[in-house]
Design an enzyme around this catalytic site. Sequence first.
Site, PDB file in Angstrom:
ATOM      1  N   LYS A 195      29.800 -22.797  11.876  1.00 51.38           N
ATOM      2  CA  LYS A 195      30.253 -21.755  10.951  1.00 51.38           C
ATOM      3  C   LYS A 195      29.764 -20.415  11.482  1.00 51.38           C
ATOM      4  O   LYS A 195      28.561 -20.196  11.646  1.00 51.38           O
ATOM      5  CB  LYS A 195      29.695 -22.012   9.556  1.00 51.38           C
ATOM      6  N   LYS A 254      34.725 -23.181  11.407  1.00 48.93           N
ATOM      7  CA  LYS A 254      35.129 -22.115  10.491  1.00 48.93           C
ATOM      8  C   LYS A 254      34.754 -20.756  11.064  1.00 48.93           C
ATOM      9  O   LYS A 254      33.613 -20.612  11.511  1.00 48.93           O
ATOM     10  CB  LYS A 254      34.402 -22.358   9.172  1.00 48.93           C
TER      11      LYS A 254
HETATM   12  C1  PBG Z   1      29.527 -19.605   1.580  1.00 47.19           C
HETATM   13  C2  PBG Z   1      30.937 -19.728   1.940  1.00 47.19           C
HETATM   14  C3  PBG Z   1      31.734 -18.719   2.448  1.00 47.19           C
HETATM   15  C4  PBG Z   1      32.996 -19.248   2.645  1.00 47.19           C
HETATM   16  C5  PBG Z   1      32.959 -20.573   2.262  1.00 47.19           C
HETATM   17  N1  PBG Z   1      31.663 -20.868   1.844  1.00 47.19           N
HETATM   18  C6  PBG Z   1      31.449 -17.296   2.665  1.00 47.19           C
HETATM   19  C7  PBG Z   1      30.296 -16.870   3.401  1.00 47.19           C
HETATM   20  O1  PBG Z   1      29.695 -17.590   4.194  1.00 47.19           O
HETATM   21  O2  PBG Z   1      29.973 -15.710   3.181  1.00 47.19           O
HETATM   22  C8  PBG Z   1      34.163 -18.479   3.169  1.00 47.19           C
HETATM   23  C9  PBG Z   1      35.495 -19.064   2.925  1.00 47.19           C
HETATM   24  C10 PBG Z   1      36.608 -18.117   3.109  1.00 47.19           C
HETATM   25  O3  PBG Z   1      36.451 -16.971   3.555  1.00 47.19           O
HETATM   26  O4  PBG Z   1      37.729 -18.524   2.783  1.00 47.19           O
HETATM   27  N2  PBG Z   1      28.904 -20.722   1.177  1.00 47.19           N
END
Ligand code: PBG
Length: 325
Positions: free
Chosen positions: A194, A247
Amino acid sequence: MFPKERPRRLRQTETIRRLVQETRLVPDQLIYPVFVKPGHSRQDPIASMPGLFQWSCDTLVAHLRQAYDRGVRSFLLFGIPEKKDPVGSEAYARDGVSQVAIRAIREALPDAVIIADLCLCEYTDHGHCGVINGRDVDNDATLDLLGQTAVAQAQAGATLVAPSDMMDGRVGAIRAQLDAAGFTHVGIMSYAAKYASGFYGPFREAAENAPAFGDRRTYQMDPANRREALKEIALDLEEGADCLIVKPALPYLDIVSDVHRAAVVPVAAYQVSGEFALVEAAAQNGWIDRRRVILETLTSIRRAGADLIITYWAYEAAPWLSPLG
Ligand code: PBG
């Protein structure tokens, strides 16, 4: 002197193009992310994600029944609590917003794959993904709370828990707490690679989880790093991850491809909020053919090696993927 090889022979009709199509996508491979908040009869639009909503539990269940009928049977659930605090208590409370929704969805759709997003950032008043010590997240102090959250989600009926916090060692810690509580059958879909991405912008409005200070670069990955993703997935697999998430998706197709090749578990790519918003904004301006571009993004993510796609278009796109569509 005409060429002997003519690739166009296999492109002459829709029928033959379909015959030789290398990449296929069916609704079973889609995971639909949804946002739930407390209350009744709510369906609050998310301005930065046109067409998407924050639901209350009752309207969400009705919506997911419809999704199920359209062929979308896997859901990724994000909870937006009424109250936040420094340690994200509602994330692991028995009657926390997410747990209440999981129970209701499980009752309405017994066979649905319910994936509980597992993170503290929606539940902490500072918006970070763990407990704060000084100006940074305390990795090891956070692990126990993540484990408690996983157990609460499993008790509510989650099929899989999906840790998205990027703390070191969290998959192992979650596995240990799930097993100790008797949830050996509940799997872990870890956000293994991520990245600290600007593409999460619209999500922070949807999930109300923007960090109050700083950013997430001390725990999420640097967009410049490719080989490091392989290290992250190796660690998560060693610690017991059952499937992996990369991601974002479209700007990270090299990572999707690498992870698919390196891991013998299902790999999901998360087409995040910013990827969604980019296409929606261009479509609203009439600059692109919306449906065509959505399908092209999904196909490309599959082609790169994603077995599954987490996408906000799951509900809408599922019927487009029918072989007769
Ligand atoms: C945080 C989380 C995020 C997303 C999913 N889980 C945002 C972040 O890390 O700030 C992003 C998903 C998206 O942008 O569609 N637990």
